[in-house]
Design a protein around this motif. Structure first.
Motif, PDB file in Angstrom:
ATOM      1  N   UNK A 121       0.819  -1.217   0.000  1.00  0.00           N
ATOM      2  CA  UNK A 121       0.000   0.000   0.000  1.00  0.00           C
ATOM      3  C   UNK A 121       0.852   1.268   0.000  1.00  0.00           C
ATOM      4  N   UNK A 122       2.154   1.111   0.280  1.00  0.00           N
ATOM      5  CA  UNK A 122       3.082   2.255   0.225  1.00  0.00           C
ATOM      6  C   UNK A 122       4.028   2.135  -0.977  1.00  0.00           C
ATOM      7  N   UNK A 123       3.658   1.268  -1.910  1.00  0.00           N
ATOM      8  CA  UNK A 123       4.441   1.030  -3.118  1.00  0.00           C
ATOM      9  C   UNK A 123       5.884   0.601  -2.794  1.00  0.00           C
ATOM     10  N   UNK A 124       6.002  -0.217  -1.772  1.00  0.00           N
ATOM     11  CA  UNK A 124       7.324  -0.717  -1.377  1.00  0.00           C
ATOM     12  C   UNK A 124       7.411  -2.210  -1.710  1.00  0.00           C
ATOM     13  N   UNK A 125       8.427  -2.560  -2.488  1.00  0.00           N
ATOM     14  CA  UNK A 125       8.720  -3.961  -2.786  1.00  0.00           C
ATOM     15  C   UNK A 125       9.711  -4.468  -1.745  1.00  0.00           C
ATOM     16  N   UNK A 126       9.473  -5.660  -1.227  1.00  0.00           N
ATOM     17  CA  UNK A 126      10.366  -6.232  -0.217  1.00  0.00           C
ATOM     18  C   UNK A 126      11.032  -7.494  -0.742  1.00  0.00           C
ATOM     19  N   UNK A 127      12.150  -7.842  -0.113  1.00  0.00           N
ATOM     20  CA  UNK A 127      12.889  -9.054  -0.485  1.00  0.00           C
ATOM     21  C   UNK A 127      13.331  -9.764   0.787  1.00  0.00           C
ATOM     22  N   UNK A 128      13.287 -11.068   0.769  1.00  0.00           N
ATOM     23  CA  UNK A 128      13.657 -11.860   1.939  1.00  0.00           C
ATOM     24  C   UNK A 128      15.084 -12.365   1.823  1.00  0.00           C
ATOM     25  N   UNK A 129      15.837 -12.220   2.935  1.00  0.00           N
ATOM     26  CA  UNK A 129      17.177 -12.796   3.031  1.00  0.00           C
ATOM     27  C   UNK A 129      17.266 -13.577   4.333  1.00  0.00           C
ATOM     28  N   UNK A 130      17.523 -14.879   4.249  1.00  0.00           N
ATOM     29  CA  UNK A 130      17.738 -15.701   5.434  1.00  0.00           C
ATOM     30  C   UNK A 130      19.244 -15.803   5.672  1.00  0.00           C
ATOM     31  N   UNK A 131      19.673 -15.256   6.791  1.00  0.00           N
ATOM     32  CA  UNK A 131      21.105 -15.190   7.092  1.00  0.00           C
ATOM     33  C   UNK A 131      21.331 -15.703   8.501  1.00  0.00           C
ATOM     34  N   UNK A 132      22.382 -16.471   8.697  1.00  0.00           N
ATOM     35  CA  UNK A 132      22.744 -16.909  10.041  1.00  0.00           C
ATOM     36  C   UNK A 132      23.982 -16.141  10.496  1.00  0.00           C
ATOM     37  N   UNK A 133      24.207 -16.130  11.804  1.00  0.00           N
ATOM     38  CA  UNK A 133      25.386 -15.463  12.340  1.00  0.00           C
ATOM     39  C   UNK A 133      26.674 -16.030  11.744  1.00  0.00           C
ATOM     40  N   UNK A 134      26.622 -17.307  11.391  1.00  0.00           N
ATOM     41  CA  UNK A 134      27.828 -17.956  10.878  1.00  0.00           C
ATOM     42  C   UNK A 134      28.232 -17.440   9.498  1.00  0.00           C
ATOM     43  N   UNK A 135      27.298 -16.815   8.791  1.00  0.00           N
ATOM     44  CA  UNK A 135      27.631 -16.262   7.475  1.00  0.00           C
ATOM     45  C   UNK A 135      28.747 -15.218   7.599  1.00  0.00           C
ATOM     46  N   UNK A 136      28.768 -14.537   8.738  1.00  0.00           N
ATOM     47  CA  UNK A 136      29.739 -13.464   8.919  1.00  0.00           C
ATOM     48  C   UNK A 136      31.115 -13.983   9.314  1.00  0.00           C
ATOM     49  N   UNK A 137      31.235 -15.291   9.505  1.00  0.00           N
ATOM     50  CA  UNK A 137      32.547 -15.886   9.756  1.00  0.00           C
ATOM     51  C   UNK A 137      33.315 -16.096   8.463  1.00  0.00           C
ATOM     52  N   UNK A 138      32.619 -15.981   7.341  1.00  0.00           N
ATOM     53  CA  UNK A 138      33.242 -16.160   6.032  1.00  0.00           C
ATOM     54  C   UNK A 138      33.270 -14.831   5.293  1.00  0.00           C
ATOM     55  N   UNK A 139      34.466 -14.372   4.953  1.00  0.00           N
ATOM     56  CA  UNK A 139      34.584 -13.098   4.234  1.00  0.00           C
ATOM     57  C   UNK A 139      33.858 -13.166   2.888  1.00  0.00           C
ATOM     58  N   UNK A 140      33.929 -14.321   2.219  1.00  0.00           N
ATOM     59  CA  UNK A 140      33.269 -14.479   0.928  1.00  0.00           C
ATOM     60  C   UNK A 140      31.760 -14.419   1.077  1.00  0.00           C
ATOM     61  N   UNK A 141      31.219 -15.149   2.059  1.00  0.00           N
ATOM     62  CA  UNK A 141      29.767 -15.141   2.270  1.00  0.00           C
ATOM     63  C   UNK A 141      29.270 -13.749   2.653  1.00  0.00           C
ATOM     64  N   UNK A 142      30.044 -13.065   3.490  1.00  0.00           N
ATOM     65  CA  UNK A 142      29.668 -11.703   3.902  1.00  0.00           C
ATOM     66  C   UNK A 142      29.628 -10.774   2.699  1.00  0.00           C
ATOM     67  N   UNK A 143      30.640 -10.881   1.848  1.00  0.00           N
ATOM     68  CA  UNK A 143      30.691 -10.012   0.669  1.00  0.00           C
ATOM     69  C   UNK A 143      29.559 -10.323  -0.303  1.00  0.00           C
ATOM     70  N   UNK A 144      29.245 -11.596  -0.455  1.00  0.00           N
ATOM     71  CA  UNK A 144      28.141 -11.970  -1.347  1.00  0.00           C
ATOM     72  C   UNK A 144      26.819 -11.381  -0.861  1.00  0.00           C
ATOM     73  N   UNK A 145      26.578 -11.497   0.445  1.00  0.00           N
ATOM     74  CA  UNK A 145      25.348 -10.942   1.021  1.00  0.00           C
ATOM     75  C   UNK A 145      25.331  -9.425   0.896  1.00  0.00           C
ATOM     76  N   UNK A 146      26.484  -8.792   1.136  1.00  0.00           N
ATOM     77  CA  UNK A 146      26.573  -7.331   1.021  1.00  0.00           C
ATOM     78  C   UNK A 146      26.274  -6.881  -0.409  1.00  0.00           C
ATOM     79  N   UNK A 147      26.757  -7.626  -1.373  1.00  0.00           N
ATOM     80  CA  UNK A 147      26.508  -7.274  -2.775  1.00  0.00           C
ATOM     81  C   UNK A 147      25.010  -7.289  -3.091  1.00  0.00           C
ATOM     82  N   UNK A 148      24.311  -8.308  -2.567  1.00  0.00           N
ATOM     83  CA  UNK A 148      22.865  -8.393  -2.792  1.00  0.00           C
ATOM     84  C   UNK A 148      22.138  -7.225  -2.120  1.00  0.00           C
TER      85      UNK A 148
END
Length: 261
Positions: free
Chosen positions: A88-115
């Protein structure tokens, strides 16, 4: 002109009323997000998947496997509720399921940041949740609580937001327990959190909540050590946050901010 980036974390205790998702609260939150997006980039970290699943299947959520199953049921339902409310506010949303462990990997963190960067660039609201189906069991056995409090702090830091806002049933950081001492005073500005407060046991006030004040303080401590800020206020008093962010009026809630040396 670049907008400041803010992570907004909303807890189950805010979204749930009488063990059901509070649609009125979701709509109020959507309206607030629409207003804030005029001045800020917003990333939403939302709890509530287990509570939403519980509305469809009544399982004993104290059993780890049941809690994971409820999260699996509730996550798509919760996202549907958000999508319909935000529409109703013309906002599109997107879901990201992330665990704390994702941040232990520099590659996974960068991939999520890119998205995240792509979504924000295209004015899409990222909605992040702990991947409860795969992580809840491990965290429960390790004795952790308030998963999304810790997750939102890491999202703030690693996704380059200037501030984390936690909307909770905890209205702020008091000098004493307000449930025991009605005269306890709220700390409005905090630069440092004593070790003994960080080591207290979590005390959630709601059947679906997992943290309490301690997990909020741990999130704030992480951000303070990384030179970032956090604002903690009531999720039932959204006008407090609105006044703080849009009008720079700090009437209630606690601001955790690094001390300038």
């Amino acid at each position: 002109m670049l907008k400041d980036r803010i992570v907004l974390k909303v807890g189950s205790a805010v979204l749930v009323k009488e063990q059901k998702i509070n649609l009125t609260q979701i709509h109020a939150l959507s309206e607030l997000i629409a207003t804030l997006r005029k001045c800020y980039e917003i990333i939403l970290v939302s709890s509530g998947a287990v509570a939403t699943g519980f509305t469809s299947l009544n399982l004993d959520k104290d059993i780890v496997e049941n809690k994971q199953a409820l999260a699996a049921i509730g996550q798509p339902l919760l996202m549907k509720i958000y999508a319909e409310s935000l529409k109703q506010y013309q906002i599109t949303s997107a879901q990201l399921l992330i665990s704390n462990y994702e941040f232990d990997s520099r590659k996974h963190t960068q991939n999520a940041r890119n998205v995240i960067e792509v979504l924000l660039k295209n004015k899409v609201l990222p909605i992040i949740n702990e991947n409860d189906v795969t992580t809840t069991g491990e965290l429960a056995f390790l004795g952790f609580g308030g998963d999304n409090d810790q997750l939102s702090a890491k999202v703030t830091h690693y996704f380059d937001a200037s501030m984390l806002v936690i909307l909770s049933d905890v209205e702020g950081y008091y000098e004493d327990n307000p449930q025991i001492n009605p005269n306890a005073k709220m700390r409005k500005i905090v630069h440092y959190i004593p070790k003994e407060d960080l080591e207290s046991n979590p005390t959630p006030n709601d059947a679906f909540a997992t943290g309490g004040i301690v997990t909020k303080l741990k999130a704030a401590d992480f951000l303070l050590k990384n030179k970032r800020s956090m604002f903690l206020s009531s999720g039932k008093k959204l006008e407090v946050l609105k006044e703080f962010l849009l009008n720079q009026k700090h009437t209630q809630g606690t601001l955790f901010v690094p001390e300038i040396v």
